[in-house]
Design an enzyme around this catalytic site. Structure first.
Site, short mmCIF file in Angstrom:
data_model
loop_
_atom_site.label_atom_id
_atom_site.label_comp_id
_atom_site.label_asym_id
_atom_site.label_seq_id
_atom_site.Cartn_x
_atom_site.Cartn_y
_atom_site.Cartn_z
N HIS A 21 0.87 -1.17 0.00
CA HIS A 21 0.00 0.00 0.00
C HIS A 21 0.91 1.22 0.00
CE1 HIS A 21 -3.05 2.87 1.11
NE2 HIS A 21 -3.97 1.94 1.08
N ARG A 56 -5.83 9.50 -1.54
CA ARG A 56 -5.37 9.77 -2.92
C ARG A 56 -6.55 9.85 -3.86
NH1 ARG A 56 -2.74 5.60 -4.90
NH2 ARG A 56 -3.24 4.29 -3.12
#
Ligand SMILES: Cc1cc2nc3c(=O)[nH]c(=O)nc-3n(C[C@H](O)[C@H](O)[C@H](O)COP(=O)(O)OP(=O)(O)OC[C@H]3O[C@@H](n4cnc5c(N)ncnc54)[C@H](O)[C@@H]3O)c2cc1C
Length: 574
Positions: free
Chosen positions: A242, A264
């Site tokens: 991640h 994001r």
């Protein structure tokens, strides 16, 4: 030593999304109400309080919106998985996710975030062509697991909490599974549970890397047990990193924990040590590229030395407006504040962190495996995600296939009897568990763990090559030998955490060796696996997945049962 013995029709290992859904569905599916099935959930931690499903922040992918479709969800999954997915399993995932999310809301009482018109709110996650991630703020897993656990508690389902599974025990004839050997962690006693069907739902968990997100109870025990039982493991080189693990120094366990993808997705920026955006140098989708691409860009930027004070990078959200960030990412803002960072208005240090294992036990659509009596679901199972899991497809996977397994096991046990276990196998497994109490040595478990972290992060991490992988192979063999020499300072078996650390490391090293072997065998780059010495993806038409069984690695061709590379199921696709 003769262990305490219990019998149950269905034994479920793990109480994450896979385990709890399996328990509920097996309970619901039983056909003989006059003689109800005995169902037991056995778990290393406390039911409802352990595993990674509880830690799910971002949410659950499901095609609910009118403008979305299962075909679109499927294509995103296949393309995201770099054409290595088992297409029948992926198809099952995207279709049954709809059923499961309705069950979560309408039958189990989960309440997910809503739009002003009352429809379920679905947010953006990377790698998807449609915003389809259902969520409850950024603490989705707590909602799911709390509701599931309440339902399990309210039914006649047995619980063996703080019971660690240590070995799958076959029948005396060796052709099927007879049960599972456990250590009752509270007393240190051995317990053998005989069962007609067993679900492996221990959730994988790449906690062998220096930076990792999963909960500490996950140490690949299920995969290590499956390996020893001779089951084939596929796609094991595919470890997902991640991009945004919190980086707050070595003094805190918060380092490595995840800051969710929605940051994001919402428009967050990644900055290097000079506080400049850099993802445009690596991919046109910048911060919203898939996890593998962003993690690789970040790692490459870190290798250039342009880093934050702790050797990572930064995430910046302030340009979206601190109020909005505080409102939409309350949990994340609080977590960062605990570590001295201001997510809403300032910069937070981040580092890619090992998050998920796409690889796992090969299984069929009904969750059965090559060993009769053994079923698998969730992160222990391989094949659904191929080379890369989309954010939001993890909890969908564990809940969908957990329920499938529960239904299938309830059916399977109807014409099964208990099988006599191989007594010698029980004795041998106990002998191994007892072995560190019988030795005297000065080998430091702490030291071995640190070495494992470094070897896996440096040599079998985000960017790999033949020389590094060969070094890792040697180092891991050395660690295995060292573990066999380790002794334990305290002979008391009750809650002996050092003993469990030793057992954790045994599983982690065994599975790390498989990851390394598979990474050596795959001489191309795709999805989460990147070889700097083989940077290109081979012809997609000839895609093959790695499969390791009894020490032998083979490449098996992917069956394109629904769509071939270059094609799409979307009618209006180019
Ligand atoms: C921080 C974090 C955030 C995430 N966010 C998302 C997200 O937003 N969306 C998404 O789709 N996915 C997300 N994931 C991934 C998701 O959590 C997993 O894909 C999924 O929940 C795995 O479910 P599972 O049931 O297989 O395993 P888990 O939920 O991890 O459960 C495993 C269970 O097995 C037990 N166990 C382990 N070893 C043993 C043993 N030896 N004996 C007995 N029991 C054992 C554990 O105690 C635990 O109860 C996230 C993961 C993490 C770590």
């Amino acid at each position: 030593m003769v262990p305490k013995t219990l019998d149950t029709d269905i034994l479920i290992l793990g109480s994450g999304g896979a385990g709890l859904f399996a328990a509920l569905h097996a309970h619901q599916a039983q056909r003989r109400p006059a003689s109800p099935l005995s169902i037991t959930v056995a778990v290393k931690g406390l039911l409802g309080k352990c595993g990674c499903t509880r830690m799910v922040q971002g949410g659950y992918n499901v095609a609910l919106a009118r403008e979305d479709s299962v075909e679109r969800h499927f294509m995103d999954t296949i393309v995201g998985g770099a054409w290595l997915c088992d297409q029948e399993l992926a198809w099952k995932l995207v279709n049954l996710a709809i059923e499961r999310i309705r069950e979560l809301e309408n039958e189990l009482g989960c309440f997910f975030d809503r739009n002003p018109d009352g429809t379920v709110h679905q947010k953006a996650f990377a790698g998807q062509t449609f915003d389809r991630t259902v969520h409850k703020g950024d603490l989705t897993g707590i909602e799911i697991i709390n509701r599931l656990a309440e339902q399990v508690w309210s039914r006649k389902i047995n619980r063996l909490e703080e019971h660690r599974a240590v070995e799958l025990i076959k029948s005396s004839s060796g052709d099927s599974l007879a049960g599972v050997l456990f250590i009752d962690m509270r007393t240190g006693e051995y317990v053998f549970v005989r069962a007609k069907a067993v679900l492996l739902g221990t959730g994988g968990g790449p906690t062998m890397y220096k930076y990792h997100t999963p909960s500490g109870d996950k140490s690949c025990d299920g995969l290590a047990m499956a390996l020893r039982a001779g089951l084939p493991l596929r796609d094991m080189e595919m470890v997902q990193f991640h991009p945004t693990g919190l980086l707050a120094g070595t003094h805190t366990r918060m380092t490595g924990t995840v800051l969710e993808e929605g940051l994001r997705g919402a428009g967050g920026y990644l900055l290097n040590g000079s506080k400049e955006r850099f993802m445009q140098n690596y991919d046109p989708k910048v911060e919203r590229a898939t996890r593998d691409v962003v993690s690789r860009g970040m790692y490459a930027e870190m290798m250039r030395g342009n880093t934050s004070p702790h050797g990572g990078l930064y995430i910046s959200m302030a340009h979206l407006g601190p109020e909005r960030v505080r409102r939409d990412f309350k949990g994340m803002v609080e977590r960062c504040a605990d570590c001295g960072f201001d997510l809403a208005g300032g910069l937070v240090e981040v580092v890619p962190t090992a998050h998920y294992m796409m690889g796992g036990v090969e299984f069929r659509g009904d969750c059965s495996t090559a060993l009769p009596g053994l079923f698998v679901a969730g992160e222990d199972a391989g094949g659904v995600h191929g080379a890369n899991r989309l954010g939001g497809n993890g909890v969908a996977n564990s809940t969908v296939f957990g329920a499938v397994a529960g239904d299938a096991m309830a059916q399977w046990v109807l014409d099964q009897d208990f099988r006599q276990p191989d007594r010698a196998a029980i004795d041998a497994a106990i002998e191994v568990c007892e072995s560190p109490f019988k030795r005297k040595s000065s080998v430091s478990l702490e030291g071995l763990r640190e070495t494992l972290y470094d070897v896996m992060w440096d040599k079998v991490g985000i960017i790999r090559d033949a020389a590094g992988l060969a070094e890792a192979e040697r180092a891991l063999a050395g660690l295995d030998a060292e573990l066999e020499r380790c002794s334990l300072p305290d002979a008391n078996r009750a809650f002996n955490l050092t003993w469990h650390d030793w057992l954790n490391l045994r599983s982690l090293v065994a599975v790390s060796r498989v990851i390394t072997a598979a990474a050596i065998a795959r001489t191309d780059s795709r999805g989460a696996h990147f070889r700097s010495d083989f940077p290109h993806t081979g012809p997609l038409e000839q895609s093959a997945f790695t499969s390791l069984q009894n020490g032998k690695l083979t490449m098996k061709p992917v069956a394109f049962t629904r769509v071939r590379p270059g094609e799409s199921l979307l009618k209006n696709a180019a």
